[in-house]
Design a protein around this motif. Structure first.
Motif, PDB file in Angstrom:
ATOM      1  N   MET A 218       0.798  -1.012  -0.112  1.00 34.83           N
ATOM      2  CA  MET A 218      -0.131  -0.209  -0.167  1.00 34.83           C
ATOM      3  C   MET A 218       0.854   1.284   0.052  1.00 34.83           C
ATOM      4  SD  MET A 218      -3.076  -0.997  -0.284  1.00 34.83           S
ATOM      5  CE  MET A 218      -3.960   0.543   0.136  1.00 34.83           C
ATOM      6  N   THR A 219       0.255   2.221  -0.957  1.00 33.95           N
ATOM      7  CA  THR A 219       0.884   3.733  -0.608  1.00 33.95           C
ATOM      8  C   THR A 219      -0.131   4.869  -0.211  1.00 33.95           C
ATOM      9  OG1 THR A 219       2.645   3.334  -2.093  1.00 33.95           O
ATOM     10  CG2 THR A 219       1.937   5.428  -1.896  1.00 33.95           C
ATOM     11  N   LYS A 220       0.083   5.644   0.600  1.00 32.09           N
ATOM     12  CA  LYS A 220      -0.656   6.648   1.125  1.00 32.09           C
ATOM     13  C   LYS A 220      -0.071   7.988   0.672  1.00 32.09           C
ATOM     14  CE  LYS A 220      -3.027   4.087   4.719  1.00 32.09           C
ATOM     15  NZ  LYS A 220      -3.840   4.295   5.853  1.00 32.09           N
ATOM     16  N   VAL A 221      -0.750   8.833   0.177  1.00 28.15           N
ATOM     17  CA  VAL A 221      -0.199  10.246  -0.442  1.00 28.15           C
ATOM     18  C   VAL A 221      -1.089  11.357  -0.169  1.00 28.15           C
ATOM     19  CG1 VAL A 221       0.262  11.515  -2.320  1.00 28.15           C
ATOM     20  CG2 VAL A 221       0.728   9.063  -2.464  1.00 28.15           C
ATOM     21  N   LEU A 222      -0.473  12.269   0.473  1.00 29.12           N
ATOM     22  CA  LEU A 222      -1.066  13.569   0.853  1.00 29.12           C
ATOM     23  C   LEU A 222      -0.299  14.758   0.369  1.00 29.12           C
ATOM     24  CD1 LEU A 222      -3.237  15.857   2.016  1.00 29.12           C
ATOM     25  CD2 LEU A 222      -1.828  15.589   4.130  1.00 29.12           C
ATOM     26  N   ASP A 223      -0.743  15.743  -0.522  1.00 32.80           N
ATOM     27  CA  ASP A 223       0.237  16.835  -1.137  1.00 32.80           C
ATOM     28  C   ASP A 223      -0.656  18.019  -1.023  1.00 32.80           C
ATOM     29  OD1 ASP A 223       1.254  18.806  -2.576  1.00 32.80           O
ATOM     30  OD2 ASP A 223       3.200  17.383  -2.696  1.00 32.80           O
ATOM     31  N   THR A 224      -0.699  18.865  -0.123  1.00 37.76           N
ATOM     32  CA  THR A 224      -2.065  19.888  -0.092  1.00 37.76           C
ATOM     33  C   THR A 224      -1.605  20.944  -1.262  1.00 37.76           C
ATOM     34  OG1 THR A 224      -0.370  21.222   1.582  1.00 37.76           O
ATOM     35  CG2 THR A 224      -2.107  19.740   2.381  1.00 37.76           C
ATOM     36  N   TYR A 225      -0.440  20.974  -1.969  1.00 38.77           N
ATOM     37  CA  TYR A 225      -0.021  21.767  -3.330  1.00 38.77           C
ATOM     38  C   TYR A 225      -1.069  21.278  -4.138  1.00 38.77           C
ATOM     39  CZ  TYR A 225       2.463  24.347  -6.955  1.00 38.77           C
ATOM     40  OH  TYR A 225       2.632  25.000  -7.957  1.00 38.77           O
ATOM     41  N   LEU A 226      -1.274  20.160  -4.526  1.00 42.09           N
ATOM     42  CA  LEU A 226      -2.039  19.486  -5.319  1.00 42.09           C
ATOM     43  C   LEU A 226      -3.742  19.311  -4.837  1.00 42.09           C
ATOM     44  CD1 LEU A 226       0.280  16.803  -6.686  1.00 42.09           C
ATOM     45  CD2 LEU A 226      -0.082  19.023  -7.776  1.00 42.09           C
ATOM     46  N   SER A 227      -4.060  18.811  -3.894  1.00 44.96           N
ATOM     47  CA  SER A 227      -5.070  18.631  -3.307  1.00 44.96           C
ATOM     48  C   SER A 227      -4.978  18.494  -1.978  1.00 44.96           C
ATOM     49  CB  SER A 227      -5.695  17.397  -3.984  1.00 44.96           C
ATOM     50  OG  SER A 227      -6.967  17.010  -3.207  1.00 44.96           O
ATOM     51  N   GLN A 228      -6.366  19.057  -1.150  1.00 46.28           N
ATOM     52  CA  GLN A 228      -6.445  18.812   0.154  1.00 46.28           C
ATOM     53  C   GLN A 228      -6.890  17.151   0.520  1.00 46.28           C
ATOM     54  OE1 GLN A 228      -5.605  21.115   2.626  1.00 46.28           O
ATOM     55  NE2 GLN A 228      -5.154  22.465   0.959  1.00 46.28           N
ATOM     56  N   GLU A 229      -7.041  16.649  -0.457  1.00 47.91           N
ATOM     57  CA  GLU A 229      -7.638  15.045  -0.162  1.00 47.91           C
ATOM     58  C   GLU A 229      -6.346  14.030   0.293  1.00 47.91           C
ATOM     59  OE1 GLU A 229     -10.340  13.443  -0.052  1.00 47.91           O
ATOM     60  OE2 GLU A 229     -11.503  15.196  -0.152  1.00 47.91           O
ATOM     61  N   HIS A 230      -6.922  13.015   1.043  1.00 48.93           N
ATOM     62  CA  HIS A 230      -5.995  12.042   1.204  1.00 48.93           C
ATOM     63  C   HIS A 230      -6.172  11.114   0.146  1.00 48.93           C
ATOM     64  CE1 HIS A 230      -4.447  12.978   5.426  1.00 48.93           C
ATOM     65  NE2 HIS A 230      -5.547  13.852   5.463  1.00 48.93           N
ATOM     66  N   PHE A 231      -5.140  10.358  -0.491  1.00 49.39           N
ATOM     67  CA  PHE A 231      -5.112   9.204  -1.476  1.00 49.39           C
ATOM     68  C   PHE A 231      -4.506   7.980  -0.932  1.00 49.39           C
ATOM     69  CE2 PHE A 231      -5.671  13.312  -3.605  1.00 49.39           C
ATOM     70  CZ  PHE A 231      -6.381  13.066  -4.917  1.00 49.39           C
TER      71      PHE A 231
ATOM     72  N   SER B   3      10.879  23.034  -2.610  1.00 48.95           N
ATOM     73  CA  SER B   3       9.404  23.191  -2.460  1.00 48.95           C
ATOM     74  C   SER B   3       9.030  24.511  -2.916  1.00 48.95           C
ATOM     75  CB  SER B   3       8.730  23.126  -1.121  1.00 48.95           C
ATOM     76  OG  SER B   3       7.369  23.208  -0.907  1.00 48.95           O
ATOM     77  N   PRO B   4       7.828  24.582  -3.884  1.00 53.81           N
ATOM     78  CA  PRO B   4       7.195  25.810  -4.187  1.00 53.81           C
ATOM     79  C   PRO B   4       6.370  26.378  -2.891  1.00 53.81           C
ATOM     80  CG  PRO B   4       5.660  24.034  -4.745  1.00 53.81           C
ATOM     81  CD  PRO B   4       6.915  23.299  -4.382  1.00 53.81           C
TER      82      PRO B   4
ATOM     83  N   GLN C 228       6.987  16.230   5.423  1.00 55.54           N
ATOM     84  CA  GLN C 228       7.402  17.464   5.328  1.00 55.54           C
ATOM     85  C   GLN C 228       6.207  18.437   5.489  1.00 55.54           C
ATOM     86  OE1 GLN C 228       9.821  17.737   1.879  1.00 55.54           O
ATOM     87  NE2 GLN C 228       8.153  19.037   1.016  1.00 55.54           N
ATOM     88  N   LYS C 229       6.687  19.639   6.199  1.00 57.31           N
ATOM     89  CA  LYS C 229       5.913  20.726   6.398  1.00 57.31           C
ATOM     90  C   LYS C 229       6.600  21.999   6.184  1.00 57.31           C
ATOM     91  CE  LYS C 229       2.317  23.001   9.317  1.00 57.31           C
ATOM     92  NZ  LYS C 229       1.652  22.863  10.588  1.00 57.31           N
ATOM     93  N   VAL C 230       6.559  22.323   4.838  1.00 60.97           N
ATOM     94  CA  VAL C 230       7.368  23.684   4.634  1.00 60.97           C
ATOM     95  C   VAL C 230       6.687  24.543   3.612  1.00 60.97           C
ATOM     96  CG1 VAL C 230       9.566  22.496   4.634  1.00 60.97           C
ATOM     97  CG2 VAL C 230       8.405  22.631   2.576  1.00 60.97           C
ATOM     98  N   ASN C 231       6.877  25.838   3.865  1.00 59.69           N
ATOM     99  CA  ASN C 231       6.078  26.842   2.979  1.00 59.69           C
ATOM    100  C   ASN C 231       4.603  26.808   3.038  1.00 59.69           C
ATOM    101  OD1 ASN C 231       8.568  27.753   1.990  1.00 59.69           O
ATOM    102  ND2 ASN C 231       8.638  26.737   0.119  1.00 59.69           N
ATOM    103  N   HIS C 232       4.411  26.689   4.249  1.00 62.67           N
ATOM    104  CA  HIS C 232       2.765  26.428   4.517  1.00 62.67           C
ATOM    105  C   HIS C 232       2.156  25.381   3.734  1.00 62.67           C
ATOM    106  CE1 HIS C 232       3.370  30.122   6.606  1.00 62.67           C
ATOM    107  NE2 HIS C 232       3.947  30.764   5.405  1.00 62.67           N
ATOM    108  N   LEU C 233       2.844  24.218   3.317  1.00 61.90           N
ATOM    109  CA  LEU C 233       2.335  22.902   2.422  1.00 61.90           C
ATOM    110  C   LEU C 233       2.726  21.895   3.131  1.00 61.90           C
ATOM    111  CD1 LEU C 233       3.710  24.107  -1.204  1.00 61.90           C
ATOM    112  CD2 LEU C 233       1.200  24.420  -0.106  1.00 61.90           C
TER     113      LEU C 233
END
Length: 274
Positions: free
Chosen positions: A44-57, A187-188, A245-250
């Motif tokens: 399994m893989t779990k992904v969260l990236d708030t730059y792309l989406s607020q959803e958990h994948f 990170s952007p 990681q939590k950088v640049n408000h992301l």
């Protein structure tokens, strides 16, 4: 005549003995013990990236892991090199959006060993340098559909190896744990597009120093080696790599869980003299 010949042979042998010992010591110093394994993993893989989406994948992924450990006889130091490649396809909780995740991680480290219990138990401690390059692609986004993942970490590392007999055959259990200390990542910034960064050259704190607080990570691997033949060993195990990681408000996290199977070879090499 025979006595003179015997004395001559003995004298020559004694004269050459220091040179022979030096050559033997040089060869021993040049000898390298190599442990090489190649494994594939599924899980399994779990992904969260708030730059792309607020959803958990979450979804299914595959990995390839190649490990090489080099050590010289009578030395407590060893060098470890690991190549880890991952790819996964994940969906959001509503199953309406999809993301693709891929990454390559390179690890290089030095470990110092302590041998206990008549060398059945070996404890190693040291550090590894981790360089990572990856991407997360959101198939539903038309604006900023992808996020690059680039970081460089220094990771304290510990390894425990236990050798035991089972059904008259030698088995080896190994546990490896690596945690981040400090590093840098790309990170952007919040609300910044890749067009601004690379086309217009608008830098906005895009190279960010990280610590175990802003970019915690927990990478651990448990394996069991069982003999197949004199030269080959079956290796099965589990690899968990939790990168955050939590950088640049992301916020970003990629959690991978892989059940591994592969082959391990152990051999010795002596480099040729120039």
């Amino acid at each position: 005549m025979n006595k003179r010949l015997l004395i001559l042979i003995t004298t020559v042998a004694l004269a050459l003995l220091p040179s022979a010992m030096t050559v033997a010591q040089t060869a021993n110093d040049s000898l390298k013990m190599i442990t090489r394994s190649q494994m594939v993993g599924l899980g399994m893989t779990k992904v969260l990236d708030t730059y792309l989406s607020q959803e958990h994948f979450s979804g299914f992924g595959a990995s390839f892991l190649a490990t090489v450990e080099r050590q010289r006889p009578y030395s407590r130091w060893s060098t470890i090199i690991e190549h880890e490649a991952n790819i996964a396809t994940v969906r959001d909780r509503a199953k309406s959006k999809r993301e693709l995740e891929a990454a390559y991680n390179f690890y290089w480290g030095r470990l110092y060993a302590w041998h206990l219990l008549d060398r059945r138990l070996t404890l190693q401690a040291g550090g590894m340098l981790n360089a990572s390059l990856g991407v997360i692609y959101n198939t539903a986004n038309s604006n900023n559909p992808a996020q690059a993942r680039v970081h460089l970490n220094i990771m304290p590392t510990g390894v425990a190896t236990y050798r035991f007999q089972l059904w008259g055959q030698p088995f080896t259990a190994r546990y490896e744990l690596a945690l981040p200390l400090a590093g840098i990542c790309f990170s952007p910034n919040y609300g910044q597009s890749y067009y601004e960064i690379f086309s217009r050259g608008n830098y906005d704190h895009n190279i960010v120093p990280t610590t175990f607080v802003s970019a915690p990570e927990w990478r651990h691997m448990l394996t069991l080696d069982a003999p197949i033949s004199r030269k080959l060993t079956l290796r099965v195990g589990y690899l968990g790599n939790m990168q955050q990681q939590k950088v640049n408000h992301l916020k970003q996290h990629v959690y991978t869980h892989r059940f591994l199977i592969g082959i391990t070879r152990r051999f010795s090499i002596i480099p040729r003299a120039l």
